[in-house]
Design a protein around this motif. Structure first.
Motif, PDB file in Angstrom:
ATOM      1  N   GLU A  12      45.372  41.858  37.925  1.00  0.00           N
ATOM      2  CA  GLU A  12      44.726  42.377  39.129  1.00  0.00           C
ATOM      3  C   GLU A  12      43.209  42.285  39.048  1.00  0.00           C
ATOM      4  N   ALA A  13      42.658  42.326  37.824  1.00  0.00           N
ATOM      5  CA  ALA A  13      41.205  42.281  37.670  1.00  0.00           C
ATOM      6  C   ALA A  13      40.637  40.882  37.909  1.00  0.00           C
ATOM      7  N   TYR A  14      41.482  39.854  37.801  1.00  0.00           N
ATOM      8  CA  TYR A  14      41.027  38.478  38.034  1.00  0.00           C
ATOM      9  C   TYR A  14      41.708  37.816  39.235  1.00  0.00           C
ATOM     10  N   PHE A  15      42.897  38.295  39.616  1.00  0.00           N
ATOM     11  CA  PHE A  15      43.666  37.606  40.652  1.00  0.00           C
ATOM     12  C   PHE A  15      44.113  38.520  41.795  1.00  0.00           C
ATOM     13  N   GLY A  16      43.987  39.829  41.637  1.00  0.00           N
ATOM     14  CA  GLY A  16      44.624  40.717  42.598  1.00  0.00           C
ATOM     15  C   GLY A  16      43.712  41.709  43.263  1.00  0.00           C
ATOM     16  N   GLU A  17      44.231  42.926  43.424  1.00  0.00           N
ATOM     17  CA  GLU A  17      43.568  43.936  44.237  1.00  0.00           C
ATOM     18  C   GLU A  17      42.492  44.712  43.495  1.00  0.00           C
ATOM     19  N   LEU A  18      42.338  44.461  42.194  1.00  0.00           N
ATOM     20  CA  LEU A  18      41.318  45.185  41.435  1.00  0.00           C
ATOM     21  C   LEU A  18      40.164  44.282  41.020  1.00  0.00           C
ATOM     22  N   VAL A  19      39.886  43.270  41.817  1.00  0.00           N
ATOM     23  CA  VAL A  19      38.745  42.401  41.545  1.00  0.00           C
ATOM     24  C   VAL A  19      37.477  43.114  42.026  1.00  0.00           C
ATOM     25  N   ILE A  20      36.640  43.495  41.086  1.00  0.00           N
ATOM     26  CA  ILE A  20      35.395  44.182  41.425  1.00  0.00           C
ATOM     27  C   ILE A  20      34.258  43.169  41.381  1.00  0.00           C
ATOM     28  N   THR A  21      33.574  43.033  42.494  1.00  0.00           N
ATOM     29  CA  THR A  21      32.469  42.083  42.618  1.00  0.00           C
ATOM     30  C   THR A  21      31.154  42.845  42.794  1.00  0.00           C
ATOM     31  N   PRO A  22      30.012  42.171  42.602  1.00  0.00           N
ATOM     32  CA  PRO A  22      28.723  42.840  42.853  1.00  0.00           C
ATOM     33  C   PRO A  22      28.606  43.375  44.275  1.00  0.00           C
ATOM     34  N   ASP A  23      29.138  42.636  45.257  1.00  0.00           N
ATOM     35  CA  ASP A  23      29.077  43.107  46.645  1.00  0.00           C
ATOM     36  C   ASP A  23      29.866  44.402  46.817  1.00  0.00           C
ATOM     37  N   LEU A  24      31.035  44.472  46.174  1.00  0.00           N
ATOM     38  CA  LEU A  24      31.839  45.693  46.264  1.00  0.00           C
ATOM     39  C   LEU A  24      31.115  46.864  45.601  1.00  0.00           C
ATOM     40  N   LEU A  25      30.525  46.636  44.430  1.00  0.00           N
ATOM     41  CA  LEU A  25      29.795  47.708  43.750  1.00  0.00           C
ATOM     42  C   LEU A  25      28.619  48.187  44.602  1.00  0.00           C
ATOM     43  N   ALA A  26      27.931  47.254  45.253  1.00  0.00           N
ATOM     44  CA  ALA A  26      26.799  47.634  46.106  1.00  0.00           C
ATOM     45  C   ALA A  26      27.269  48.467  47.293  1.00  0.00           C
ATOM     46  N   GLN A  27      28.415  48.087  47.859  1.00  0.00           N
ATOM     47  CA  GLN A  27      28.956  48.832  48.993  1.00  0.00           C
ATOM     48  C   GLN A  27      29.368  50.242  48.582  1.00  0.00           C
ATOM     49  N   GLN A  28      30.096  50.356  47.463  1.00  0.00           N
ATOM     50  CA  GLN A  28      30.533  51.663  46.998  1.00  0.00           C
ATOM     51  C   GLN A  28      29.361  52.520  46.526  1.00  0.00           C
ATOM     52  N   TYR A  29      28.322  51.876  46.024  1.00  0.00           N
ATOM     53  CA  TYR A  29      27.109  52.594  45.607  1.00  0.00           C
ATOM     54  C   TYR A  29      26.474  53.298  46.807  1.00  0.00           C
ATOM     55  N   LYS A  30      26.397  52.599  47.922  1.00  0.00           N
ATOM     56  CA  LYS A  30      25.797  53.196  49.125  1.00  0.00           C
ATOM     57  C   LYS A  30      26.598  54.411  49.580  1.00  0.00           C
TER      58      LYS A  30
END
Length: 649
Positions: A155-173
């Motif tokens: 899931e961390a490379y192919f599925g629903e738990l892929v965390i990207t910089p854009d996702l981290l920036a969104q959740q940070y806000k």
């Protein structure tokens, strides 16, 4: 089980070639790393990673030594290798011979299986390189390893738990929305505790001192080398050995710095194990140089001091990058939340971190409940372990340690829950080197919240913030410049302004709008003016941030503070039992709709110990409490009786 979605993989941040190598490396390490000596090194000649087996496993048995080269060719399925690609593969075999001569099994891992002609060519290389048993792997072998210990990577490379910089920036806000008013980048002053936490995250800026120290060693050694030509033979031999040690130490520092920047933790561990990392005693050499009245004797002494600095820096690097959990303690208003916002802020090569709030943990809940606040593609993360797994994979791809930060352990409904939760979290993190857990709390809650043994080792995992006491003038200058305050001729209460929260209140009361520069006349002339304006703004924020299911109003917030002050005065106490306060102020409201929770989050109230095994609340610090008590007394109906002269009997 569904097949891995390689379309998702190709959309991951970073180059697919690098991500493919990191994925394959992680799969092999998770499945087989415990069966031998696993080694990985960025830009390793020949093979990217290899394992010397010490136990029997599915890979083979001792004394087999297996190496892998990973190639993400931009070729369609069924396409032939180019002549250049074949040449690179053969170069890999040659470099393995030269740099890792013990390898017995050489595996080429590609996305698609090689076509028949290429397979025939590859296996035909066995006659040219008979010391290697050659083998081919493809995406099908990746699929087979995405189970058991490798399932977390599916899931961390192919599925629903892929965390990207854009996702981290969104959740940070989202996570910092309620804290942004506390954190202004222009006002942030980095305290020593924050700098030490940043070093534990690694990265180029945090360890620039290593590269600087290497440059200093070379420069000093060059100066000394030019003065050693006239030394007698025995002494010259010792000096040559000394300067060689210096040169080798500089090389070690360069390699460590390169590995830190690349996030290559295996290389760092290997380099830290070298003998050069330990200090060498050169007292006798320095004594001989002074006895011979050699001109370079003082410079040599300085160079020996630099070598001791190298040993200290290398030790700090090992301790910092080996840390799994860090705890930052501070009094109310000393900058804990500001530090957390800064630590998780995306910037440059740093993709960002995860910020969780201790106040969101209800009594009896676990870290799984807290982790569910973080969302990936709109879905809450199911468990804390899955969040750690996803962050570790994201950190591996980025070549950086990523922080999971929990701000304000003491603000949870029952802080005593944390002791066991943090112990389990620290144990979990042993297998995830790209994740660092950071938690903040008030000093007096350390005994209730922190696992047994924290802060007792030589390498401390507990740090303390102390406000602006180290250099208040720097903070005051920065704040006054931001708030456009001209402090000419101002008699500033320096002791009072060493407290970050008080300094902010002081400046906001003077010039919150920052439309124009104000002078000394705008500064609060009393603590009454200071706190009245502050409480007015606190009440507005608590009301604004209250949930739609239970709207709070400013008058309710002011009344809550009055009730707390009344209880403290009437009971001659410094704190109020939490359960009693909840009953008097919140009634039957849930924790999410609690006024107590809102005031605690704003830094007005703090959690305390109240009698044995009970929790209490109090105003953040004595000046604030004194103001509220005085206000309560003056508004009592019987205050005029206090002012009457005593009656005669």
């Amino acid at each position: 089980m569904p097949q891995a979605n390689w379309d998702v993989f190709t959309q991951l941040p970073g180059a697919a070639t690098s991500n493919f190598e990191k994925l394959c490396r992680s799969l092999v390490r998770r499945h087989y790393g415990r069966f031998g000596h696993f080694r990985e090194l960025a830009n390793q000649p020949g093979v990217e990673f290899h394992i010397q087996l010490t136990e029997d496993c599915l890979l083979g048995k001792p004394p087999q030594w297996i190496g892998w080269q990973c190639k993400w060719y931009q070729l369609a399925r069924g396409a032939k290798l180019t002549a250049a690609q074949r040449m690179k593969i053969e170069e890999g075999l040659q470099k393995t011979q030269a740099h890792v001569p013990g390898v017995t099994d050489w595996k080429l891992w590609t996305r698609y299986p090689l076509v028949k002609d290429d397979q025939t060519w590859f296996y035909g290389l066995s006659s040219k390189y008979p010391q290697f048993k050659l083998d081919l792997l493809s995406a099908d072998d990746v699929e087979e390893l995405l189970v058991g210990p490798g399932a977390v990577l599916r899931e961390a490379y192919f599925g629903e738990l892929v965390i990207t910089p854009d996702l981290l920036a969104q959740q940070y806000k989202i996570a910092t929305a309620s804290l942004q008013r506390r954190y202004q980048p222009e006002l942030h002053v980095v305290q020593d505790a924050e700098a030490r936490v940043t070093r534990c995250l690694g990265g180029q800026d945090a360890w620039q001192s290593i590269a600087d120290l290497a440059a200093s060693l070379r420069a000093r050694a060059a100066e000394i080398a030019a003065q050693t030509t006239e030394l007698l033979a025995p002494l010259q031999v010792e000096m040559e050995s000394f300067l060689k040690h210096v040169a080798d130490s500089a090389v070690l520092l360069d390699e460590l710095y390169t590995a830190v920047v690349a996030g290559d933790f295996d290389a760092i561990k290997r380099l830290l194990a070298t003998e050069l990392a330990g200090p060498v005693n050169y007292r006798r050499l320095l004594s001989k140089l002074r006895g011979a009245r050699v001109a370079c004797a003082p410079q040599s002494a300085n160079l020996v001091a630099d070598l001791h600095a190298v040993a200290s820096e290398v030790t700090q690097l090992g301790d910092s990058l080996g840390a799994r959990s860090l705890y930052v303690l501070a009094a109310a208003g000393e900058g804990k939340s500001e530090m957390c916002v800064k630590l998780t802020q995306p910037g440059g090569a740093f993709p960002g971190g995860v910020l969780l709030l201790g106040k969101d943990l209800h009594a009896g809940q676990t870290l799984d409940d807290l982790a569910s606040r973080f969302k990936v593609n709109g879905k809450s993360v199911e468990t804390f372990e899955r969040l750690v797994e996803a962050m570790d994979a994201a950190g591996h791809r980025a070549g950086r340690r990523l922080p999971i930060v929990i701000d304000g352990l003491n603000e949870s409904e029952d802080p005593r829950n944390w002791k066991d939760l943090l112990s389990r979290a620290d144990e979990l993190l042993k297998t995830f080197p790209y994740v660092l857990l950071v938690a903040t709390l008030r000093n007096e809650f350390a005994g209730d919240c922190l696992p047994e043994g924290t802060g007792e080792s030589y390498t401390s995992d507990r740090f303390e913030l102390n406000g602006f006491k180290d250099d208040p003038h720097v903070a005051i200058e920065k704040y006054f410049a931001f708030y456009k305050i001209d402090k000419t001729d101002a008699d500033l209460p320096l002791e009072l302004l060493q407290h970050p929260l008080t300094l902010r209140i002081y400046c906001e009361v003077a010039n919150a709008g920052r439309q124009r520069t104000v002078g000394v006349e705008a500064l609060p002339n009393s603590l009454v003016a200071l706190f009245e304006e502050h409480f007015k703004r606190v009440a507005a924020r608590v009301a604004e941030l209250s949930s739609n299911s239970r709207r709070l109003y400013q008058d309710e917030v002011h009344e809550a503070m009055r009730k707390i002050a009344a209880s403290l005065w009437d009971n001659n106490a410094r704190s109020m039992q939490l359960d009693v306060a909840r009953a008097k102020i919140d009634g039957g409201s849930l924790w999410d709709a609690s006024i107590i929770r809102g005031l605690e989050s704003e830094g007005v109230l703090i959690r305390t110990e109240f009698d044995e095994g009970q929790q209490g609340i109090a105003f953040s610090y004595d000046l604030m409490a004194g103001h509220m008590l005085a206000k309560y007394i003056l508004n009592r109906g019987d205050v005029t009786l206090w002012l009457l002269p005593p009656t005669e009997n």
